[in-house]
Design a protein around this motif. Structure first.
Motif, PDB file in Angstrom:
ATOM      1  N   PHE A   1     -25.624  -6.232  47.941  1.00 48.94           N
ATOM      2  CA  PHE A   1     -26.600  -5.489  48.736  1.00 48.94           C
ATOM      3  C   PHE A   1     -26.531  -3.986  48.483  1.00 48.94           C
ATOM      4  CE2 PHE A   1     -27.170  -9.425  50.933  1.00 48.94           C
ATOM      5  CZ  PHE A   1     -28.436  -9.341  51.504  1.00 48.94           C
ATOM      6  N   GLY A   2     -25.810  -3.590  47.451  1.00 49.84           N
ATOM      7  CA  GLY A   2     -25.822  -2.187  47.047  1.00 49.84           C
ATOM      8  C   GLY A   2     -24.668  -1.330  47.512  1.00 49.84           C
ATOM      9  N   ALA A   3     -23.583  -1.931  47.945  1.00 49.64           N
ATOM     10  CA  ALA A   3     -22.422  -1.133  48.371  1.00 49.64           C
ATOM     11  C   ALA A   3     -21.891  -0.300  47.211  1.00 49.64           C
ATOM     12  CB  ALA A   3     -21.321  -2.048  48.904  1.00 49.64           C
ATOM     13  N   ASN A   4     -21.544   0.925  47.508  1.00 49.78           N
ATOM     14  CA  ASN A   4     -21.042   1.849  46.502  1.00 49.78           C
ATOM     15  C   ASN A   4     -19.544   1.613  46.279  1.00 49.78           C
ATOM     16  OD1 ASN A   4     -20.389   3.968  44.830  1.00 49.78           O
ATOM     17  ND2 ASN A   4     -20.855   5.581  46.317  1.00 49.78           N
ATOM     18  N   ILE A   5     -19.199   1.037  45.151  1.00 51.48           N
ATOM     19  CA  ILE A   5     -17.792   0.723  44.876  1.00 51.48           C
ATOM     20  C   ILE A   5     -16.970   1.975  44.586  1.00 51.48           C
ATOM     21  CG2 ILE A   5     -18.309  -1.593  44.041  1.00 51.48           C
ATOM     22  CD1 ILE A   5     -18.080  -0.545  41.202  1.00 51.48           C
ATOM     23  N   TYR A   6     -17.653   3.103  44.362  1.00 49.41           N
ATOM     24  CA  TYR A   6     -16.947   4.354  44.059  1.00 49.41           C
ATOM     25  C   TYR A   6     -16.839   5.276  45.280  1.00 49.41           C
ATOM     26  CZ  TYR A   6     -18.095   2.763  39.350  1.00 49.41           C
ATOM     27  OH  TYR A   6     -18.233   2.000  38.216  1.00 49.41           O
ATOM     28  N   ALA A   7     -17.343   4.824  46.430  1.00 49.78           N
ATOM     29  CA  ALA A   7     -17.303   5.666  47.639  1.00 49.78           C
ATOM     30  C   ALA A   7     -15.860   6.010  47.996  1.00 49.78           C
ATOM     31  CB  ALA A   7     -17.966   4.927  48.793  1.00 49.78           C
ATOM     32  N   ARG A   8     -15.645   7.237  48.409  1.00 53.19           N
ATOM     33  CA  ARG A   8     -14.302   7.685  48.787  1.00 53.19           C
ATOM     34  C   ARG A   8     -14.273   8.020  50.278  1.00 53.19           C
ATOM     35  NH1 ARG A   8     -10.898   8.725  44.535  1.00 53.19           N
ATOM     36  NH2 ARG A   8     -11.866   8.645  42.458  1.00 53.19           N
ATOM     37  N   ASP A   9     -13.203   7.601  50.936  1.00 53.16           N
ATOM     38  CA  ASP A   9     -13.077   7.863  52.364  1.00 53.16           C
ATOM     39  C   ASP A   9     -12.439   9.225  52.606  1.00 53.16           C
ATOM     40  OD1 ASP A   9     -10.383   7.547  51.816  1.00 53.16           O
ATOM     41  OD2 ASP A   9     -10.185   5.626  52.845  1.00 53.16           O
ATOM     42  N   GLN A  10     -12.006   9.486  53.833  1.00 55.17           N
ATOM     43  CA  GLN A  10     -11.430  10.794  54.169  1.00 55.17           C
ATOM     44  C   GLN A  10     -10.123  11.063  53.455  1.00 55.17           C
ATOM     45  OE1 GLN A  10     -11.625   8.153  56.092  1.00 55.17           O
ATOM     46  NE2 GLN A  10     -10.140   8.115  57.768  1.00 55.17           N
ATOM     47  N   HIS A  11      -9.518  10.011  52.900  1.00 59.45           N
ATOM     48  CA  HIS A  11      -8.274  10.161  52.146  1.00 59.45           C
ATOM     49  C   HIS A  11      -8.526  10.171  50.632  1.00 59.45           C
ATOM     50  CE1 HIS A  11      -6.240   9.548  55.918  1.00 59.45           C
ATOM     51  NE2 HIS A  11      -6.786   8.357  56.066  1.00 59.45           N
ATOM     52  N   GLU A  12      -9.814  10.276  50.262  1.00 66.25           N
ATOM     53  CA  GLU A  12     -10.207  10.290  48.854  1.00 66.25           C
ATOM     54  C   GLU A  12      -9.851   8.983  48.137  1.00 66.25           C
ATOM     55  OE1 GLU A  12     -12.021  12.556  47.020  1.00 66.25           O
ATOM     56  OE2 GLU A  12     -12.414  13.385  49.016  1.00 66.25           O
TER      57      GLU A  12
END
Length: 280
Positions: free
Chosen positions: A206-217
């Motif tokens: 459904f298009g989730a970004n596998i490269y997304a980074r959270d607050q901890h990078e």
């Protein structure tokens, strides 16, 4: 009306306080006959007990549908708030009682009560408990897919964090934003942490970004165990582009917007097209 005597109490309607009454007890235990007798005898169905809990809250929290119906018929406040801001609908969703949820909605309960800093939405509660049928019903009644809770994020965050794949599926097919963030953390981060390959695959479809980074990078893959099926799954997506079918599905969904698939279903477009757009 008999009440527990450990503290003084005041009779009255909604807004007055009393120690937990016999009406509360009967409602929580599902004692419909006793509850009916109390109501016929003039007992208030809106007496507020400790923590602002009404008999309707008690009945919903324990999934006592017959008692819920009796209370509503007797004038119980359908959207009463307890001390945490939860409504009876929130409690019914938490309990996973589809019958109670349906009754409350029929009597006008709000699918989207105003959120406070101390409570989640009914949809959050249903996702937390993995109650996919309640999720489906709430969505059909216009529940906000992007309702935001300070501690949990969106309902999709909750469903992924609690490993409830069926709820994830209902939310995504209804148009929930797959890359919604809470402190930069996406639903995919939650799925990766719980090592749920099926959920990971669904989110990416459904298009989730596998490269997304959270607050901890950190990326979702950084939360998986090296060599595990979930790690291998995410790594394969990093090295392999999406198929034409996947890209087409995402393009159509973006074009039509949220709840697009519900509209498509109402237009009776052939099932082949619907199954192409939905995740089955």
């Amino acid at each position: 009306m008999d009440t527990e005597k450990s503290r003084p109490y005041f009779f009255g309607d909604i807004g007055c306080w009393a120690e937990r009454t016999e009406v509360h007890k009967a409602a929580s235990l599902g004692q419909a006959s006793q509850l009916e007798e109390l109501i016929q005898g003039g007992a208030s169905v809106n007496m507020v007990a400790v923590d602002s809990i009404t008999p309707l809250h008690e009945a919903c929290l324990h999934g006592q549908a017959k008692c819920v119906q009796l209370l509503l018929e007797a004038g119980a406040q359908v959207d009463a708030r307890n001390v945490d801001g939860s409504t009876p609908l929130c409690d019914a969703c938490s309990a996973g009682s589809l019958e109670c949820v349906r009754l409350l909605l029929q009597y006008g309960a709000k699918a989207n009560p105003a959120l406070t800093s101390r409570t989640a939405s009914p949809l959050h509660e249903a996702c937390m408990g993995g109650n996919s049928e309640c999720v489906k019903l709430l969505i059909s009644m216009g529940a906000c897919l992007e309702a935001y809770d300070l501690y949990y994020g969106t309902p999709l965050h909750v469903a992924c964090a609690n490993e409830h794949t069926h709820c994830v599926k209902e939310l995504l097919n209804a148009g929930a934003k797959v890359n919604a963030t809470r402190l930069h953390e996406t639903p995919l981060h939650h799925a990766a942490k719980s090592m749920r390959v099926e959920t990971i695959e669904m989110l990416v479809e459904f298009g989730a970004n596998i490269y997304a980074r959270d607050q901890h990078e950190r990326r979702p893959v950084d939360y998986t165990t090296p060599g595990s099926p979930s790690a291998a799954c995410l790594q394969s997506y990093e090295t392999s582009p999406l198929s034409l079918q996947q890209l087409s599905r995402l393009a159509v969904r973006r074009k039509l917007g949220t709840r697009a698939l519900n509209v498509i279903g109402q237009l009776e477009i052939p099932k082949l097209i619907i199954s192409y757009l939905c995740y089955q």
